[in-house]
Design an enzyme around this catalytic site. Structure first.
Site, PDB file in Angstrom:
ATOM      1  CD  GLN A 209      78.288  74.578  60.143  1.00 39.76           C
ATOM      2  OE1 GLN A 209      77.986  73.436  59.772  1.00 39.76           O
ATOM      3  NE2 GLN A 209      79.242  74.790  61.044  1.00 39.76           N
ATOM      4  NE  ARG A 229      76.302  76.839  53.568  1.00 41.28           N
ATOM      5  CZ  ARG A 229      75.697  77.268  52.453  1.00 41.28           C
ATOM      6  NH1 ARG A 229      74.405  77.531  52.463  1.00 41.28           N
ATOM      7  NH2 ARG A 229      76.386  77.442  51.350  1.00 41.28           N
ATOM      8  CB  ALA A 250      72.700  67.108  60.975  1.00 42.80           C
ATOM      9  CG  HIS A 251      76.912  69.956  60.187  1.00 46.50           C
ATOM     10  ND1 HIS A 251      77.563  70.963  60.846  1.00 46.50           N
ATOM     11  CD2 HIS A 251      76.936  68.892  61.026  1.00 46.50           C
ATOM     12  CE1 HIS A 251      77.973  70.531  62.019  1.00 46.50           C
ATOM     13  NE2 HIS A 251      77.597  69.273  62.150  1.00 46.50           N
ATOM     14  CG  ASN A 252      79.898  67.971  57.261  1.00 47.52           C
ATOM     15  OD1 ASN A 252      79.788  68.752  58.197  1.00 47.52           O
ATOM     16  ND2 ASN A 252      80.633  68.251  56.194  1.00 47.52           N
TER      17      ASN A 252
END
EC number: 2.3.1.191
Length: 362
Positions: A209, A229, A250-252
């Protein structure tokens, strides 16, 4: 802090005094607990009776509510602070009193570990056992309380507060005037794994990540919330967002400016939530969705599709019932598939009968 008068508070907040402007206000309290030197507020007409019987030295009210109080013959001989929005007026006055109680310490505790290349402004406070790694940037008047961690090349903006046991991972950004409560984790790895078929079945290959978690200005994050991240691009929390305790981002994910998210909500990867949204507690979002601006999602609601029209209000939680009634309804829900099949059979039979009748008439 010098004790303010009701008149001073009115001037600072664009309000109007009805009563004694020289009344000294020593603090704030609820309507049913306030004493003669304390200020309370009425923002919901349901509490009008409490306002009428309150012993508060003064009460913040709207002009409309003051007229209702006058109609009850209860306004004379008391002190009122008339504001356009009593709740907001209360919040700003509460901030004024809270500043007087804030920790004014500055300096670096000798038990902290700060990398040699990190410049900590003299206006900051760095508490015991704090770790700040190489390349990190710390703004003016930042307060980082005991046992917190700021990773390599991370950035903490001016006037931000990190309570005890907060972790901001490497390269992540926290904007100005942020408040991160205990247990917050900014920038842990997102849940990214590529499935592969191994000799014993499916195996999961970790995807590094490499994005960041970036928080804008005036963001507040509640205790034990995690903002992961990004996988390659950043996870972004825009200016003015308020996120409650135990929320998973969560990511993004991107959360638009001035959106509020209540406790235990979860937002799956790559979902974008718009600006000025209101997300209820324990709501959850599938991944890769787009949620329009000014959307309201009730607590416990599951959002599985994008919402494209701004300003909608969405609820999917079945209201609570007495347990016996809920059990009876649950039994009906379990039988819906069979019931649907029977209804479709009846419809086909009726259509057939209708067609036969039409033929005989012809």
């Amino acid at each position: 802090m010098q004790t303010p008068t009701l008149g001073q508070l009115a001037t600072e907040n664009g309000a109007q005094v009805v009563g004694d402007p020289d009344l000294a206000i020593i603090g704030l309290a609820p309507l049913d607990q306030a004493g003669s030197g304390e200020l309370s507020f009425l923002s919901n007409p349901l509490y009008l009776a409490q306002a009428l019987s309150s012993a508060a030295g003064a009460v913040i009210v709207s002009a409309a509510d003051l007229e209702r109080i006058r109609a009850e013959g209860q306004a004379d001989g008391r002190n009122w602070l008339v504001a356009r929005n009593p709740y907001v007026c209360f919040a700003r006055i509460a901030q004024r009193f809270d500043k007087a109680n804030q920790d004014a310490r500055t300096g670096i505790d000798p038990r902290a570990s700060v990398a040699a290349d990190v410049t900590v402004p003299a206006s900051c406070f760095i508490g015991p056992n704090v770790v700040i790694e190489s390349g990190a940037r710390i703004g003016e008047r930042v307060r980082i309380v005991a046992n917190s961690f700021v990773g390599a090349h991370a950035e903490i903006g001016d006037d931000s507060l990190l309570y005890a046991n907060v972790s901001v991972y490497h390269h992540c950004v926290v904007g100005a005037r942020a408040i991160l409560h205990s247990g917050v984790v900014i920038g842990a790895d997102g849940f990214g794994f590529a499935p592969d078929i191994g000799p014993t079945g499916v195996e999961y290959v970790k995807i590094p990540q490499t994005g960041r978690a970036v928080l804008g200005n005036d963001v507040e994050v509640g205790a034990n919330t995690a903002i992961d991240r990004g996988a390659m691009a950043d996870t972004v929390i825009e200016d003015g967002c308020k996120i409650d305790n135990q929320v998973q981002i969560a990511h993004n994910v991107r959360v638009g400016a001035h959106t509020v998210i209540a406790g235990c909500a979860a937002v799956s990867g790559s979902t974008h939530i718009g600006r000025f949204c209101v997300i209820g507690g324990a709501a959850n979002f599938s991944g890769h969705l787009k949620i329009a601006d000014r959307t309201t999602v009730s607590g416990g609601t599951s959002i599985t599709k994008s919402i494209t029209k701004p300003g909608g209000h969405f609820t999917s939680v079945f209201p609570f019932l007495p347990h016996g009634e809920w059990e009876r309804n649950a039994a009906i829900v379990r039988g819906l598939t069979k019931l649907r099949e029977r209804v479709m059979q009846l419809e086909r039979r009726l259509r057939g009968q209708s067609a036969g009748t039409q033929t005989s008439q012809d």
